[in-house]
Design a protein around this motif. Structure first.
Motif, PDB file in Angstrom:
ATOM      1  N   MET A 174      43.131  57.650   8.045  1.00  0.00           N
ATOM      2  CA  MET A 174      43.990  58.392   8.684  1.00  0.00           C
ATOM      3  C   MET A 174      43.305  59.715   9.396  1.00  0.00           C
ATOM      4  SD  MET A 174      47.102  58.435   5.908  1.00  0.00           S
ATOM      5  CE  MET A 174      48.403  58.561   7.413  1.00  0.00           C
ATOM      6  N   LEU A 175      42.161  60.425   8.856  1.00  0.00           N
ATOM      7  CA  LEU A 175      41.398  61.239   9.349  1.00  0.00           C
ATOM      8  C   LEU A 175      40.830  60.959  10.732  1.00  0.00           C
ATOM      9  CD1 LEU A 175      40.021  63.246   6.283  1.00  0.00           C
ATOM     10  CD2 LEU A 175      42.143  63.950   7.790  1.00  0.00           C
ATOM     11  N   ASP A 176      40.158  59.687  10.497  1.00  0.00           N
ATOM     12  CA  ASP A 176      39.268  58.916  11.538  1.00  0.00           C
ATOM     13  C   ASP A 176      40.150  58.922  12.957  1.00  0.00           C
ATOM     14  OD1 ASP A 176      37.230  59.065  10.461  1.00  0.00           O
ATOM     15  OD2 ASP A 176      37.151  56.796   9.715  1.00  0.00           O
ATOM     16  N   ILE A 177      41.697  58.564  12.722  1.00  0.00           N
ATOM     17  CA  ILE A 177      42.579  58.429  14.051  1.00  0.00           C
ATOM     18  C   ILE A 177      43.378  59.777  14.420  1.00  0.00           C
ATOM     19  CG2 ILE A 177      42.641  55.923  13.483  1.00  0.00           C
ATOM     20  CD1 ILE A 177      45.569  56.348  12.567  1.00  0.00           C
ATOM     21  N   GLY A 178      42.877  60.707  14.028  1.00  0.00           N
ATOM     22  CA  GLY A 178      43.354  61.921  14.365  1.00  0.00           C
ATOM     23  C   GLY A 178      44.597  62.565  13.756  1.00  0.00           C
ATOM     24  N   ILE A 179      44.845  62.041  12.493  1.00  0.00           N
ATOM     25  CA  ILE A 179      45.794  62.437  11.878  1.00  0.00           C
ATOM     26  C   ILE A 179      45.514  63.872  11.091  1.00  0.00           C
ATOM     27  CG2 ILE A 179      47.399  61.950   9.806  1.00  0.00           C
ATOM     28  CD1 ILE A 179      47.596  59.080  10.886  1.00  0.00           C
ATOM     29  N   LYS A 180      46.371  64.824  11.016  1.00  0.00           N
ATOM     30  CA  LYS A 180      46.032  65.895  10.136  1.00  0.00           C
ATOM     31  C   LYS A 180      46.619  65.725   8.838  1.00  0.00           C
ATOM     32  CE  LYS A 180      46.116  69.285  13.913  1.00  0.00           C
ATOM     33  NZ  LYS A 180      46.920  70.520  14.705  1.00  0.00           N
ATOM     34  N   PHE A 181      45.835  66.143   7.850  1.00  0.00           N
ATOM     35  CA  PHE A 181      46.255  65.699   6.429  1.00  0.00           C
ATOM     36  C   PHE A 181      46.542  66.913   5.515  1.00  0.00           C
ATOM     37  CE2 PHE A 181      46.425  63.307   2.339  1.00  0.00           C
ATOM     38  CZ  PHE A 181      46.912  62.090   2.667  1.00  0.00           C
ATOM     39  N   MET A 231      34.212  56.537  14.417  1.00  0.00           N
ATOM     40  CA  MET A 231      35.325  56.156  15.185  1.00  0.00           C
ATOM     41  C   MET A 231      35.652  57.018  16.271  1.00  0.00           C
ATOM     42  SD  MET A 231      39.041  54.648  13.488  1.00  0.00           S
ATOM     43  CE  MET A 231      38.106  53.622  12.588  1.00  0.00           C
ATOM     44  N   GLN A 232      36.130  56.865  17.386  1.00  0.00           N
ATOM     45  CA  GLN A 232      36.257  57.793  18.402  1.00  0.00           C
ATOM     46  C   GLN A 232      37.634  57.783  18.645  1.00  0.00           C
ATOM     47  OE1 GLN A 232      33.896  60.011  19.902  1.00  0.00           O
ATOM     48  NE2 GLN A 232      32.479  58.779  18.395  1.00  0.00           N
ATOM     49  N   VAL A 233      38.459  58.874  17.911  1.00  0.00           N
ATOM     50  CA  VAL A 233      39.759  58.949  18.453  1.00  0.00           C
ATOM     51  C   VAL A 233      40.198  59.149  19.968  1.00  0.00           C
ATOM     52  CG1 VAL A 233      41.698  60.435  17.765  1.00  0.00           C
ATOM     53  CG2 VAL A 233      39.996  60.163  16.041  1.00  0.00           C
ATOM     54  N   ASP A 234      39.477  59.596  20.846  1.00  0.00           N
ATOM     55  CA  ASP A 234      39.825  60.058  21.952  1.00  0.00           C
ATOM     56  C   ASP A 234      39.901  58.605  22.925  1.00  0.00           C
ATOM     57  OD1 ASP A 234      39.523  62.602  21.528  1.00  0.00           O
ATOM     58  OD2 ASP A 234      37.427  62.884  22.511  1.00  0.00           O
ATOM     59  N   TYR A 235      39.433  57.438  22.351  1.00  0.00           N
ATOM     60  CA  TYR A 235      39.396  56.220  23.153  1.00  0.00           C
ATOM     61  C   TYR A 235      40.130  55.141  22.209  1.00  0.00           C
ATOM     62  CZ  TYR A 235      35.515  58.284  25.629  1.00  0.00           C
ATOM     63  OH  TYR A 235      34.614  59.311  26.382  1.00  0.00           O
ATOM     64  N   MET A 236      40.909  55.688  21.383  1.00  0.00           N
ATOM     65  CA  MET A 236      41.596  54.634  20.470  1.00  0.00           C
ATOM     66  C   MET A 236      43.237  54.989  21.008  1.00  0.00           C
ATOM     67  SD  MET A 236      42.353  54.422  16.390  1.00  0.00           S
ATOM     68  CE  MET A 236      40.564  54.168  16.171  1.00  0.00           C
ATOM     69  N   ASP A 237      43.614  53.662  21.351  1.00  0.00           N
ATOM     70  CA  ASP A 237      45.103  53.654  21.723  1.00  0.00           C
ATOM     71  C   ASP A 237      46.130  53.230  20.684  1.00  0.00           C
ATOM     72  OD1 ASP A 237      45.217  50.727  21.174  1.00  0.00           O
ATOM     73  OD2 ASP A 237      44.532  50.250  23.323  1.00  0.00           O
ATOM     74  N   VAL A 238      47.292  53.678  21.109  1.00  0.00           N
ATOM     75  CA  VAL A 238      48.418  53.690  19.968  1.00  0.00           C
ATOM     76  C   VAL A 238      48.285  52.142  19.263  1.00  0.00           C
ATOM     77  CG1 VAL A 238      50.823  53.447  19.663  1.00  0.00           C
ATOM     78  CG2 VAL A 238      49.989  54.939  21.272  1.00  0.00           C
ATOM     79  N   ASP A 239      48.141  51.154  19.883  1.00  0.00           N
ATOM     80  CA  ASP A 239      48.107  49.823  19.028  1.00  0.00           C
ATOM     81  C   ASP A 239      46.870  49.771  18.161  1.00  0.00           C
ATOM     82  OD1 ASP A 239      50.038  48.758  20.222  1.00  0.00           O
ATOM     83  OD2 ASP A 239      48.966  47.917  21.880  1.00  0.00           O
ATOM     84  N   GLU A 240      45.823  50.263  18.245  1.00  0.00           N
ATOM     85  CA  GLU A 240      44.639  50.388  17.428  1.00  0.00           C
ATOM     86  C   GLU A 240      44.842  51.511  16.413  1.00  0.00           C
ATOM     87  OE1 GLU A 240      40.683  50.205  20.299  1.00  0.00           O
ATOM     88  OE2 GLU A 240      41.860  51.910  20.455  1.00  0.00           O
ATOM     89  N   LYS A 241      45.635  52.573  16.500  1.00  0.00           N
ATOM     90  CA  LYS A 241      46.159  53.473  15.588  1.00  0.00           C
ATOM     91  C   LYS A 241      47.113  52.769  14.631  1.00  0.00           C
ATOM     92  CE  LYS A 241      45.364  57.803  17.971  1.00  0.00           C
ATOM     93  NZ  LYS A 241      46.005  59.253  18.431  1.00  0.00           N
TER      94      LYS A 241
END
Length: 365
Positions: A65-72, A1-11
């Motif tokens: 959550m890690l896949d969408i750029g969240i720090k855990f 999963m590419q976080v850089d190309y994921m918009d807010v709705d996708e997250k």
């Protein structure tokens, strides 16, 4: 999963794929719009061996959550376990169990280099922790705190030690001490998270967002008429290591998994409160739009081919799928996910030694 190309709705869609409640979705949207890497946490009391609710379901949520750029932040609540009399309140045993649990997530495929592991005993070793604790504690009555003791598996009205009364306010304090944006815990922890939100609003602190994951049913299941019941009622039906006959552990052999699943609650044509469908939804079936094949002997009609998960539900409710065939499918799918964890502990010396030691500890509460 590419976080850089994921918009807010996708997250938000990813969060909704496992969350049973978000408080609030509007705040979560605003957070993602202003912060590419918000901080979330999940915490647990180290005690006993890891069940699939920890080693499979929670690990799966963390990966998303890690896949969408969240720090855990993984919070090991060792003093909470001592307060709650886990492992007889023996802090040395509790710490060993905590270290064992970090290996469980590593075995489940979590890259721990991307997760900050924090021990409660280290976090609270700072005056600022207790300053926050007192400031939060001043805001709430004893009666309110007593109503929140269900977060530690206690019943409201149950006799408590003085230390156990500290528990809900300590848990709220943790959130601010770790500077958490998202509280990603089970729905059974909701009362502590709400206390934290109310405290933040009164103190003009950053208000944490609650993303609660559902509880995993024990093998005993739950009466279907309780669907949508309060979290206090649902807690009594969750999978628990204190009831090993009705829980599946990440160390169970295939034979043990089969035996437990075979004896599990699974009434014909009933999906609500049925643990087989609970495990399918929360662990086994990740993409519910894809085709599913349920293996069956030729004498019972051969393999059942279904277009998607919704069709599986319909087939079962209409009696086109027998409980025995469903159970065989669930057992086989759980084995596929448990086997790598089991084998990791067989091959990793330190992990194996910790497992063997923790396995010998008596479970107390």
């Amino acid at each position: 999963m590419q976080v850089d190309y994921m918009d807010v709705d996708e997250k938000i869609k990813v969060i909704k794929s496992f969350a049973t409640e978000i408080v609030t979705e509007e705040e979560l949207r605003s957070l993602f719009e202003t912060n590419e890497h918000p901080v979330a946490y999940d915490g647990f009391e180290p005690s006993g061996l890891a069940g699939i609710h920890f080693g499979l379901m929670r690990a799966k949520n963390l990966k998303k959550m890690l896949d969408i750029g969240i720090k855990f932040k993984l919070y090991i609540a060792d003093y909470f376990a001592m307060i709650n009399n886990k492992l007889g309140g023996d802090l040395e045993k509790i710490k060993k169990a905590g270290k064992y649990f970090t290996y469980v997530w590593k075995a489940a495929g979590i890259d721990l280099s991307k997760v900050e592991v924090i021990w409660n005993s280290e976090l609270m070793n700072d005056f600022s922790y207790w300053d926050r604790y007192i400031r939060i504690g001043r805001l709430f009555s004893i009666d309110r705190v007593k109503r929140a003791v269900t977060i530690m598996g206690r019943k409201e009205g149950e006799s408590l030690s003085v230390a156990q009364l500290f528990y809900p306010i300590m848990q709220a304090t943790d959130i601010f001490q770790m500077n958490i944006d998202i509280c990603q815990l089970g729905i059974d922890q909701r009362k502590a998270n709400i206390i934290a939100r109310e405290a933040a609003q009164k103190m003009n602190w950053k208000v944490p967002i609650i993303v609660s994951h559902p509880l995993l049913l024990s093998l005993k299941g739950m009466p279907p008429n309780l669907k949508g019941a309060s979290e206090d009622i649902l807690i009594s039906y969750k999978m628990s290591k204190s009831d090993p006959k009705n829980a599946i552990f990440v160390h169970d052999s295939y034979e043990e998994i089969k035996k437990k699943i075979d004896s599990a609650y699974c009434p014909e044509k009933i999906t609500d409160g049925n643990p087989m469908f609970d495990y399918l939804e929360k662990i086994i079936i990740d993409d519910k739009t894809k085709p599913i094949t349920i293996p069956r002997p030729a004498k019972f009609g051969g393999d059942l081919e279904l277009d998607n998960y919704e069709q599986l539900i319909i087939a079962y409710r209409e009696g086109k799928l027998h409980p025995a065939d469903l159970k065989n499918f669930v057992a086989d799918e759980l084995e596929k996910q448990i086997k790598p964890i089991r084998e990791f502990f067989e091959k990793n010396r330190e992990a194996k030694e910790l497992y063997e030691e923790v396995k010998g500890y008596a479970i107390t509460r």
